[in-house]
Design a protein around this motif. Structure first.
Motif, short mmCIF file in Angstrom:
data_model
loop_
_atom_site.label_atom_id
_atom_site.label_comp_id
_atom_site.label_asym_id
_atom_site.label_seq_id
_atom_site.Cartn_x
_atom_site.Cartn_y
_atom_site.Cartn_z
N UNK A 57 0.82 -1.21 0.00
CA UNK A 57 0.00 0.00 0.00
C UNK A 57 0.85 1.25 0.00
N UNK A 58 1.91 1.24 0.80
CA UNK A 58 2.83 2.38 0.83
C UNK A 58 3.53 2.56 -0.52
N UNK A 59 3.94 1.45 -1.12
CA UNK A 59 4.63 1.53 -2.42
C UNK A 59 3.72 2.11 -3.49
N UNK A 60 2.47 1.65 -3.52
CA UNK A 60 1.54 2.13 -4.54
C UNK A 60 1.23 3.61 -4.35
N UNK A 61 0.99 4.03 -3.11
CA UNK A 61 0.67 5.44 -2.87
C UNK A 61 1.86 6.33 -3.21
N UNK A 62 3.07 5.87 -2.89
CA UNK A 62 4.26 6.66 -3.23
C UNK A 62 4.43 6.76 -4.74
N UNK A 63 4.14 5.68 -5.44
CA UNK A 63 4.33 5.64 -6.89
C UNK A 63 3.33 6.53 -7.61
N UNK A 64 2.05 6.43 -7.26
CA UNK A 64 1.02 7.16 -7.99
C UNK A 64 0.89 8.61 -7.56
N UNK A 65 1.11 8.89 -6.28
CA UNK A 65 0.94 10.28 -5.82
C UNK A 65 1.93 11.22 -6.49
N UNK A 66 3.09 10.71 -6.83
CA UNK A 66 4.09 11.54 -7.51
C UNK A 66 3.87 11.59 -9.01
N UNK A 67 2.94 10.78 -9.52
CA UNK A 67 2.70 10.74 -10.97
C UNK A 67 1.43 11.47 -11.38
N UNK A 68 0.43 11.54 -10.49
CA UNK A 68 -0.87 12.11 -10.91
C UNK A 68 -0.83 13.63 -11.03
N UNK A 69 0.30 14.24 -10.70
CA UNK A 69 0.47 15.67 -10.96
C UNK A 69 1.00 15.92 -12.36
N UNK A 70 1.27 14.86 -13.10
CA UNK A 70 1.83 14.94 -14.44
C UNK A 70 3.19 15.65 -14.46
N UNK A 71 3.86 15.65 -13.31
CA UNK A 71 5.19 16.25 -13.17
C UNK A 71 5.19 17.75 -13.44
N UNK A 72 4.03 18.37 -13.32
CA UNK A 72 3.95 19.81 -13.52
C UNK A 72 4.66 20.57 -12.41
N UNK A 73 4.68 20.00 -11.20
CA UNK A 73 5.40 20.69 -10.12
C UNK A 73 6.91 20.65 -10.36
N UNK A 74 7.38 19.60 -11.03
CA UNK A 74 8.80 19.52 -11.39
C UNK A 74 9.12 20.57 -12.45
N UNK A 75 8.21 20.72 -13.43
CA UNK A 75 8.38 21.78 -14.43
C UNK A 75 8.37 23.15 -13.76
#
Length: 417
Positions: A57-75
């Motif tokens: 559960x921790x692995x999945x939440x870590x994986x998807x929570x950083x992806x559902x922003x479409x990396x716009x915060x990184x941009x």
């Protein structure tokens, strides 16, 4: 004064404690210490099998929570103009909430035919607040405040310790899985109430055409998001794949081994990346860039060597005592993975150089190679040699990719200069 000059002045004027890698590392240490406390507590309370479900559960939440922003915060972190950066941070938060709602609706539909595991429900409910907290942390990191960014990221893990203790005191076993969304929501609300995030520049966003900003960064998203998904799949998807092939207990042991072996990178890597990225963006292309990177690589290499030597001395002594449920295989996996962690601590903070210089194709290629290393080490080796074989295969193959990142980041800096 231009927005780029304003960002540079803001970074230079930020207090020393806010830019302290050591201060950020202390918060990150608290975050990972909280995870290890939760791992020990759940293993003692409910056994290795239940900890495996919790770990997935921790692995999945870590994986998807950083992806559902479409990396716009990184941009947004890499964007030199403040108003555009503010628009990107706002778009990232809106994307997170919208995608989380869609995933929950999809789970509700699937649940009509197939029983959805409790850990899957719990991790999905944690996605939106966890992603929103990561966006706030990126906003702080853009301003050079790596300490506040680390505090934001560590909040949910620290809260999780308290939630699990309360669940144990109340005899609520399902609280093991539900601690994941509860801590995420409580961490996000605490960050908003306490004002730990700086002003996101909403006034500037209202004057900015959000669609135009999103369209301008669409090529970045198209190149960065697949690579990032491959990267997080290599880090966390490996655990889920082991769980599918070997059961919850094996997944829990693998998750714990990877977390311990990469602990020095987790403690220092993100803070180093935040600080280096803000300094490089403020510096821009010029003769000072090479000197800045040379100094950073030397310091990171010395730090990595010292940290991993200490870890190698402590692992055989402490792990059998602290995590007896996982057996000797845990310590053996960690020892094989430590050399990979030593290289990764130097390479990870430099990874942003490729997309920042526009080398998006090479950045994506590196992520593809890391994903292949993680996936194939499980698919090809796990049925034959088990968890130890996976650790050896992954360490050898991924080390070569991370060395390539160091070489290419240096080449990108030199070419642009």
């Amino acid at each position: 004064m231009s927005s780029t000059q304003a960002d540079s002045a803001k970074h230079a004027a930020s207090p020393h404690w806010a830019r302290s890698v050591g201060g950020a590392a202390l918060w990150t240490l608290a975050q990972h210490g909280s995870f290890f406390a939760c791992a020990w507590w759940v293993s003692w309370w409910a056994g290795a099998e239940r900890f495996g479900a919790f770990g997935q559960g921790l692995a999945l939440s870590a994986m998807l929570s950083a992806a559902i922003t479409f990396r716009l915060e990184y941009a947004g972190q890499l964007e030199r103009r403040q108003r555009r950066a503010a628009a990107l941070f706002l778009l990232a938060q809106r994307s997170a909430w919208g995608i989380c709602a869609l995933l929950l609706a999809a789970l509700a539909v699937v649940h009509q035919w197939v029983r959805v595991p409790l850990w899957l429900w719990a991790s999905t409910l944690a996605l939106a607040p966890q992603a929103a907290t990561l966006v706030l942390a990126s906003l702080c990191a853009r301003g050079g405040d790596v300490v506040r960014a680390a505090a934001l990221r560590s909040g949910p893990a620290i809260i999780m310790v308290v939630v699990l203790l309360l669940a144990w005191a109340l005899g609520w076993r399902d609280g093991i899985e539900w601690s994941i969304p509860l801590s995420a929501w409580m961490g996000w609300m605490a960050a908003r109430l306490l004002g730990l995030a700086n002003n996101s520049g909403d006034d500037g966003v209202r004057r900015t055409d959000a669609k135009r900003v999103a369209a301008f960064h669409l090529p970045f998203v198209r190149a960065e998001l697949p690579g990032f998904l491959l990267n997080v799949s290599a880090n966390h998807g490996q655990v889920l794949l082991i769980g599918a092939m070997g059961g919850d207990a094996a997944a829990g042991t693998a998750a714990l081994a990877l977390r311990i072996a990469m602990l020095p990178t987790s403690l220092f890597g993100l803070a180093l990346a935040d600080r280096l990225r803000s300094r490089v963006v403020a510096q821009g292309a010029g003769t000072g860039l090479i000197a800045l990177l040379r100094q950073a690589i030397k310091r990171m290499a010395a730090l990595s060597l010292g940290a991993h030597v200490v870890a190698a001395l402590l692992v055989p002594l402490l792990l059998p005592l602290v995590f007896p449920q996982q057996g000797a295989v845990l310590a053996q996996m960690v020892m094989w993975l430590l050399p990979l962690g030593m290289i990764r601590l130097v390479a990870s903070p430099l990874a942003f150089m490729l997309p920042w210089r526009g080398w998006l194709g090479l950045s994506l290629l590196g992520q593809c190679l890391l994903f292949a290393c993680a996936l194939l080490s499980v698919v090809l080796v796990f049925p034959i040699s088990g968890l130890i074989g996976v650790a050896i295969a992954y360490a050898i193959s991924a080390a070569g990719v991370y060395l390539g990142y160091i070489v290419m980041a240096w080449a990108a800096a030199r070419t642009d200069t």
